[in-house]
Design a protein around this motif. Sequence first.
Motif, PDB file in Angstrom:
ATOM      1  N   ILE A   9       0.859  -1.178   0.000  1.00 25.42           N
ATOM      2  CA  ILE A   9       0.000   0.000   0.000  1.00 25.42           C
ATOM      3  C   ILE A   9       0.896   1.228   0.000  1.00 25.42           C
ATOM      4  O   ILE A   9       1.558   1.540   0.987  1.00 25.42           O
ATOM      5  N   GLY A  10       0.932   1.897  -1.142  1.00 27.98           N
ATOM      6  CA  GLY A  10       1.921   2.950  -1.349  1.00 27.98           C
ATOM      7  C   GLY A  10       1.563   4.292  -0.757  1.00 27.98           C
ATOM      8  O   GLY A  10       2.438   5.144  -0.577  1.00 27.98           O
ATOM      9  N   HIS A  11       0.280   4.517  -0.453  1.00 26.86           N
ATOM     10  CA  HIS A  11      -0.119   5.821   0.088  1.00 26.86           C
ATOM     11  C   HIS A  11      -1.488   5.705   0.738  1.00 26.86           C
ATOM     12  O   HIS A  11      -2.372   5.023   0.205  1.00 26.86           O
ATOM     13  N   THR A  12      -1.643   6.372   1.864  1.00 28.22           N
ATOM     14  CA  THR A  12      -2.920   6.440   2.553  1.00 28.22           C
ATOM     15  C   THR A  12      -3.276   7.902   2.790  1.00 28.22           C
ATOM     16  O   THR A  12      -2.490   8.661   3.362  1.00 28.22           O
ATOM     17  N   GLY A  61      -9.779  17.242  -4.474  1.00 29.61           N
ATOM     18  CA  GLY A  61      -8.608  17.379  -3.622  1.00 29.61           C
ATOM     19  C   GLY A  61      -8.130  16.058  -3.061  1.00 29.61           C
ATOM     20  O   GLY A  61      -6.923  15.799  -2.985  1.00 29.61           O
ATOM     21  N   ILE A  62      -9.063  15.202  -2.655  1.00 32.46           N
ATOM     22  CA  ILE A  62      -8.682  13.878  -2.153  1.00 32.46           C
ATOM     23  C   ILE A  62      -7.936  13.101  -3.231  1.00 32.46           C
ATOM     24  O   ILE A  62      -6.890  12.483  -2.981  1.00 32.46           O
ATOM     25  N   MET A  63      -8.465  13.122  -4.449  1.00 33.96           N
ATOM     26  CA  MET A  63      -7.843  12.363  -5.535  1.00 33.96           C
ATOM     27  C   MET A  63      -6.473  12.929  -5.885  1.00 33.96           C
ATOM     28  O   MET A  63      -5.530  12.169  -6.169  1.00 33.96           O
ATOM     29  N   ALA A  64      -6.334  14.240  -5.867  1.00 31.22           N
ATOM     30  CA  ALA A  64      -5.027  14.846  -6.149  1.00 31.22           C
ATOM     31  C   ALA A  64      -4.010  14.412  -5.106  1.00 31.22           C
ATOM     32  O   ALA A  64      -2.859  14.074  -5.434  1.00 31.22           O
ATOM     33  N   ALA A  65      -4.429  14.395  -3.837  1.00 24.76           N
ATOM     34  CA  ALA A  65      -3.517  13.961  -2.777  1.00 24.76           C
ATOM     35  C   ALA A  65      -3.202  12.472  -2.893  1.00 24.76           C
ATOM     36  O   ALA A  65      -2.054  12.047  -2.750  1.00 24.76           O
ATOM     37  N   PRO A 119       3.747  11.654  -0.424  1.00 24.77           N
ATOM     38  CA  PRO A 119       4.893  12.474  -0.029  1.00 24.77           C
ATOM     39  C   PRO A 119       6.189  11.922  -0.611  1.00 24.77           C
ATOM     40  O   PRO A 119       6.449  10.719  -0.532  1.00 24.77           O
ATOM     41  N   ALA A 120       6.974  12.790  -1.189  1.00 25.04           N
ATOM     42  CA  ALA A 120       8.215  12.344  -1.835  1.00 25.04           C
ATOM     43  C   ALA A 120       9.169  11.690  -0.842  1.00 25.04           C
ATOM     44  O   ALA A 120       9.929  10.784  -1.189  1.00 25.04           O
ATOM     45  N   GLY A 151       6.874  10.604   4.099  1.00 24.95           N
ATOM     46  CA  GLY A 151       6.501  11.083   5.421  1.00 24.95           C
ATOM     47  C   GLY A 151       5.014  11.295   5.608  1.00 24.95           C
ATOM     48  O   GLY A 151       4.184  10.757   4.879  1.00 24.95           O
ATOM     49  N   HIS A 152       4.691  12.098   6.612  1.00 25.11           N
ATOM     50  CA  HIS A 152       3.318  12.425   6.976  1.00 25.11           C
ATOM     51  C   HIS A 152       3.116  13.916   6.792  1.00 25.11           C
ATOM     52  O   HIS A 152       3.923  14.722   7.245  1.00 25.11           O
ATOM     53  N   ARG A 153       2.033  14.295   6.113  1.00 24.21           N
ATOM     54  CA  ARG A 153       1.763  15.708   5.885  1.00 24.21           C
ATOM     55  C   ARG A 153       0.286  15.988   6.121  1.00 24.21           C
ATOM     56  O   ARG A 153      -0.551  15.090   6.016  1.00 24.21           O
ATOM     57  N   LEU A 154      -0.014  17.241   6.441  1.00 28.21           N
ATOM     58  CA  LEU A 154      -1.369  17.674   6.725  1.00 28.21           C
ATOM     59  C   LEU A 154      -1.716  18.876   5.864  1.00 28.21           C
ATOM     60  O   LEU A 154      -0.880  19.775   5.674  1.00 28.21           O
TER      61      LEU A 154
END
Length: 327
Positions: A126-129, A235-239, A244-245, A248-251
């Motif tokens: 799972i590459g991204h959540t 916005g959800i789909m773009a994220a 994150p390159a 990491g974790h971003r908000l």
Amino acid sequence: MGRILVTGAAGFIGAHLCQALLARGDEVIGIDNFNPYYDPALKEARVEALTGNARPGAFRMHRIDLADTEELLALMAAHPEIDRVAHLGAQAGVRWSLQAPFAYTAANVTGHLGILEGVRRSEGRIGHTVYASTSSVYGSRHDGTSFQETDRVDRPASLYAATKRAGELMSSVYTDLYRIPLTGLRFFTVYGPWGRPDMAYWLFTDAMLKGRPIEMFNEGRVRRDFTYVADIVAGIMAALDNPPADGGHRLYNIGNSHPEELPKMVGILEELLGVKAIRVLKPMQPGDVPATFADVSAMKRDFGWEPTTDLRTGLGHFVTWWRQHFG
């Protein structure tokens, strides 16, 4: 084409997201427990609309409670094809958290941790959540300035906000420990077709059409950054498509960045519905906040995303849907 797990898939935003993912060719595995916080028939109708338009086999729904950790982890392990997660499932609603606090810790703390653990156990498959947080983490603000991701968020005004902030903190820990790419989106007052019946615009529409009074809290002195659901989904789909390159974790804030006074929303509904509202002014409700205002410059910078739907247009879409759905 991706294979995406969407929690809260029968919910308001979740169903819209599933529809958009399926429309672009992704496959979706949905999770929802269809709980009775509001009429489950509305959730069933959302799913029926989804399955009626989906390609055969492209959408699968699993009726699972996020707080049932054993069942959740078993499902995630049974679907190694999942490459991303959109975690929208939660117990929503500021005011109900005063009445049913344990429902919020079950869904928003235990459930969120279950997703994090399921992602960790995928060992990188799972590459991204992307997960849903809320503007409520900012607490009560009175200075009229926009909310920025760097603002302090250690004084939530409700248990709901506290549980969502707990999800952000747990996510940060899991990223630090296990290098899991995570993105949290702080939603600002989402509205639109197929919405939630506990939201003001829905309650007002229903009351006005039935000749009942509407309750305006804080004597109507409330400002909200009303954000149309299609803008949120974009916005959800773009994220989701841009992890994150650094792993990491971003908000990010995700809102309309244009707060409106509550009486303006009522005035627009009066025009669209062709009826006058019977207004009853009430004091501020416990746990509520007087204003929300999103600074979305980070979303624009990193994803090229910005909202495109003004309040009048968005409410027009909602009223059109209402008339089609309820007659």
